[in-house]
Design an enzyme around this catalytic site. Structure first.
Site, PDB file in Angstrom:
ATOM      1  CG  ASN A 264      -0.204  -0.116   2.507  1.00 19.53           C
ATOM      2  OD1 ASN A 264       0.546   0.777   2.869  1.00 19.53           O
ATOM      3  ND2 ASN A 264      -0.370  -1.229   3.225  1.00 19.53           N
TER       4      ASN A 264
ATOM      5  CG  ASP B 219      -6.644  -5.594   6.027  1.00 20.43           C
ATOM      6  OD1 ASP B 219      -6.051  -5.588   7.121  1.00 20.43           O
ATOM      7  OD2 ASP B 219      -7.385  -4.664   5.656  1.00 20.43           O
TER       8      ASP B 219
ATOM      9  CE  LYS C  46       8.182 -11.412 -14.815  1.00 20.93           C
ATOM     10  NZ  LYS C  46       8.749 -11.033 -16.098  1.00 20.93           N
TER      11      LYS C  46
ATOM     12  CG  PHE D 175      -2.362   5.640  13.640  1.00 19.90           C
ATOM     13  CD1 PHE D 175      -1.809   5.457  14.900  1.00 19.90           C
ATOM     14  CD2 PHE D 175      -2.167   6.860  12.999  1.00 19.90           C
ATOM     15  CE1 PHE D 175      -1.074   6.466  15.504  1.00 19.90           C
ATOM     16  CE2 PHE D 175      -1.430   7.871  13.593  1.00 19.90           C
ATOM     17  CZ  PHE D 175      -0.884   7.684  14.847  1.00 19.90           C
TER      18      PHE D 175
ATOM     19  CE  LYS E 268     -10.782   0.139  10.603  1.00 19.53           C
ATOM     20  NZ  LYS E 268     -10.083   0.925   9.603  1.00 19.53           N
TER      21      LYS E 268
ATOM     22  CE  LYS F  29      -8.764  -3.337  13.985  1.00 13.31           C
ATOM     23  NZ  LYS F  29      -7.741  -3.647  12.991  1.00 13.31           N
TER      24      LYS F  29
HETATM   25  N1  CTP Z   1      -3.951  -3.676  11.932  1.00  5.20           N
HETATM   26  C1  CTP Z   1      -3.234  -4.748  12.376  1.00  5.20           C
HETATM   27  N2  CTP Z   1      -3.233  -5.914  11.672  1.00  5.20           N
HETATM   28  C2  CTP Z   1      -3.940  -6.024  10.535  1.00  5.20           C
HETATM   29  C3  CTP Z   1      -4.675  -4.920  10.066  1.00  5.20           C
HETATM   30  C4  CTP Z   1      -4.641  -3.756  10.785  1.00  5.20           C
HETATM   31  O1  CTP Z   1      -2.581  -4.648  13.413  1.00  5.20           O
HETATM   32  N3  CTP Z   1      -3.915  -7.163   9.875  1.00  5.20           N
HETATM   33  C5  CTP Z   1      -3.934  -2.444  12.741  1.00  5.20           C
HETATM   34  C6  CTP Z   1      -3.246  -1.276  12.094  1.00  5.20           C
HETATM   35  O2  CTP Z   1      -1.868  -1.229  12.430  1.00  5.20           O
HETATM   36  C7  CTP Z   1      -4.000  -0.096  12.689  1.00  5.20           C
HETATM   37  C8  CTP Z   1      -5.394  -0.637  12.916  1.00  5.20           C
HETATM   38  O3  CTP Z   1      -5.268  -2.058  12.949  1.00  5.20           O
HETATM   39  O4  CTP Z   1      -3.479   0.291  13.910  1.00  5.20           O
HETATM   40  C9  CTP Z   1      -6.409  -0.250  11.892  1.00  5.20           C
HETATM   41  O5  CTP Z   1      -5.949  -0.593  10.614  1.00  5.20           O
HETATM   42  P1  CTP Z   1      -6.802  -0.268   9.318  1.00  5.20           P
HETATM   43  O6  CTP Z   1      -6.005  -0.654   8.114  1.00  5.20           O
HETATM   44  O7  CTP Z   1      -7.326   1.107   9.416  1.00  5.20           O
HETATM   45  O8  CTP Z   1      -8.076  -1.187   9.466  1.00  5.20           O
HETATM   46  P2  CTP Z   1      -8.366  -2.710   9.353  1.00  5.20           P
HETATM   47  O9  CTP Z   1      -8.435  -3.261  10.734  1.00  5.20           O
HETATM   48  O10 CTP Z   1      -7.421  -3.368   8.421  1.00  5.20           O
HETATM   49  O11 CTP Z   1      -9.832  -2.692   8.764  1.00  5.20           O
HETATM   50  P3  CTP Z   1     -10.353  -2.258   7.314  1.00  5.20           P
HETATM   51  O12 CTP Z   1      -9.282  -2.664   6.349  1.00  5.20           O
HETATM   52  O13 CTP Z   1     -11.589  -3.013   7.159  1.00  5.20           O
HETATM   53  O14 CTP Z   1     -10.564  -0.763   7.357  1.00  5.20           O
END
Ligand code: CTP
Length: 407
Positions: free
Chosen positions: A219, A288, A298, A333, A347, A351
């Site tokens: 990302n 995710d 490849k 975050f 969240k 969490k």
């Molecule tokens: N986070 C994490 N592990 C993951 C995904 C996210 O620890 N596999 C943590 C990130 O570091 C951040 C928080 O969860 O502190 C929120 O991450 P974000 O990307 O905003 O959300 P997601 O939980 O991934 O949910 P979504 O993608 O549905 O918005």
């Protein structure tokens, strides 16, 4: 809205009065870069030079870079010259001697005052940092080491010189650290140490999930916000560990940096360190999903039309830490592209975080890759606080102050 706390005004380097003392070594040319770096950070810089330093770099260079007259002679004939060193000593909020030769180190250790710079140093009450730079044998000399030990004992901050090939041809310790590193340590010198004794674990940057030996899913996270959090905590006296995905940023000085690539690696390193931490700040933009199967070779084009990639979900590290945490303060975050507060609230609850910092990561106001960020803080007790758009470094300090309020 919570009341405005005093830590909002964490005093960083901006507008602070800093005196750079330059003594006569070849590294004096690097001091010009140091002055530039400090001015760039917003400091009000004045330069004092020894007579020998003027043989290496002209005072005019420092005058142009600092925007102030340079002080190098106690009796230079200027109207205010005789008192300038005393006036500057009273105004200085931090002093850095770079380079510090064996001679000035010896004079400082002995409390001598035979020129403008050494006289000034006796009158200064602000913190003073000394950056020794000299030939390796001189640096290792017992008298120099004894003097440096005395300076440390007297409360001076001594920055270890770098090791390598020196201008004089010898190889070993004695090289003046790079100007950016010295400027960073000056910033630290100026910040109140209200996080001493705290262990802080920060995660930052994106993760990378391989698809085949040459491609990955990732990302746009630059890592800037996470690095700013780690740096700010270190400035405030915390012991900081930074678990970081791949970014193009210099590692923060004096921070334990743990590089990772994938979400699985980030999970492993974070969970292994959480028990030891007082504060855990999960800034990382964790992927995710990862490929269900990573191709060993490849993937070639021209196969079936419309390549389908099967993905499986990665572990939610924040959620796992939230389940396992005991006394730690846990901050996440939320990266959102819509319904900022609503999504972040979800969240926070799911969490088990103590605070969620919600930021937008799309459009012209995207936090990804930007030097600034505008966030909304969400607390467990339902409070919400919007913070204005600001530099990520400044924002990091405000967030840390809010975290300290939770402890
Ligand atoms: N986070 C994490 N592990 C993951 C995904 C996210 O620890 N596999 C943590 C990130 O570091 C951040 C928080 O969860 O502190 C929120 O991450 P974000 O990307 O905003 O959300 P997601 O939980 O991934 O949910 P979504 O993608 O549905 O918005």
């Amino acid at each position: 809205m919570p009341k405005k706390m005093k830590q909002d005004q964490v005093k960083t380097i901006e507008g602070r009065n800093i005196v750079v003392g330059v003594s006569g070594g070849i590294a004096a040319y690097k001091s010009a870069e140091l002055v530039r770096a400090l001015v760039k950070k917003g400091a009000d810089v004045r330069v004092m030079m020894t007579e020998n330093a003027c043989h290496f770099v002209g005072p005019l260079t420092f005058e142009a870079l600092s925007g102030h007259p340079v002080c190098f002679d106690l009796f230079d004939g200027a109207e205010d010259a005789a008192i300038r060193h005393i006036e500057w000593a009273g105004q200085a909020e931090a002093v850095v001697i770079a380079p510090a030769t064996a001679n000035i180190i010896g004079k400082m250790a002995a409390g001598m005052a035979d020129d403008a710079l050494t006289t000034f140093l006796l009158a200064v009450t602000a913190p003073v940092m000394v950056c020794p730079a000299m030939n390796t044998h001189m640096y290792k000399n017992r008298a120099v080491q004894r003097n440096l030990a005395l300076l440390r004992k007297d409360g001076y901050v001594v920055l270890e010189p770098g090791t390598g090939e020196l201008a004089c041809g010898t190889t070993g310790p004695g090289r003046m650290p790079e100007p950016d590193i010295i400027a960073d340590r000056v910033c630290r010198l100026l910040v109140e140490k209200d996080m001493t004794g705290k262990k802080v674990l920060v995660t930052a940057g994106p993760t990378r999930e391989s698809i085949d030996p040459v491609r990955y899913i990732s990302n746009h996270s630059s890592g800037r916000m996470g690095y700013a959090m780690a740096r700010a905590a270190e400035y405030r006296g915390a012991e900081v560990t930074l678990v970081t995905g791949p970014v193009n940023l210099a590692p923060p000085v004096a921070v334990d940096v743990v590089p990772v690539q994938t979400a699985e690696e980030m999970a492993e390193e974070t969970l292994a360190r959480m028990g030891d931490s007082h504060i855990i700040i999960k800034v990382a933009a964790v992927g995710d999903y990862r490929a269900e199967k990573v191709a060993s070779q490849k993937i070639k084009k021209g196969g079936k039309p419309g390549l389908v990639l099967n993905l499986k979900e990665n572990q939610d590290i924040l959620k796992e830490v939230g389940k396992k945490k005991k006394k730690q303060v846990l901050v996440g975050f939320a990266a959102e592209t819509q319904a900022l507060v609503k999504n972040a609230k979800k969240k926070l609850a799911e969490k088990n975080a103590d605070m969620i910092v919600a930021n937008m990561v799309a459009g012209k106001d995207s936090a990804f890759g930007s030097e600034t960020n505008e966030v909304c803080l969400l607390y467990k007790d339902g409070r919400q606080e919007r913070l204005p758009r600001q530099d990520k470094e400044k924002l990091a300090h405000v967030i840390l102050s809010r975290i300290l309020d939770l402890i």
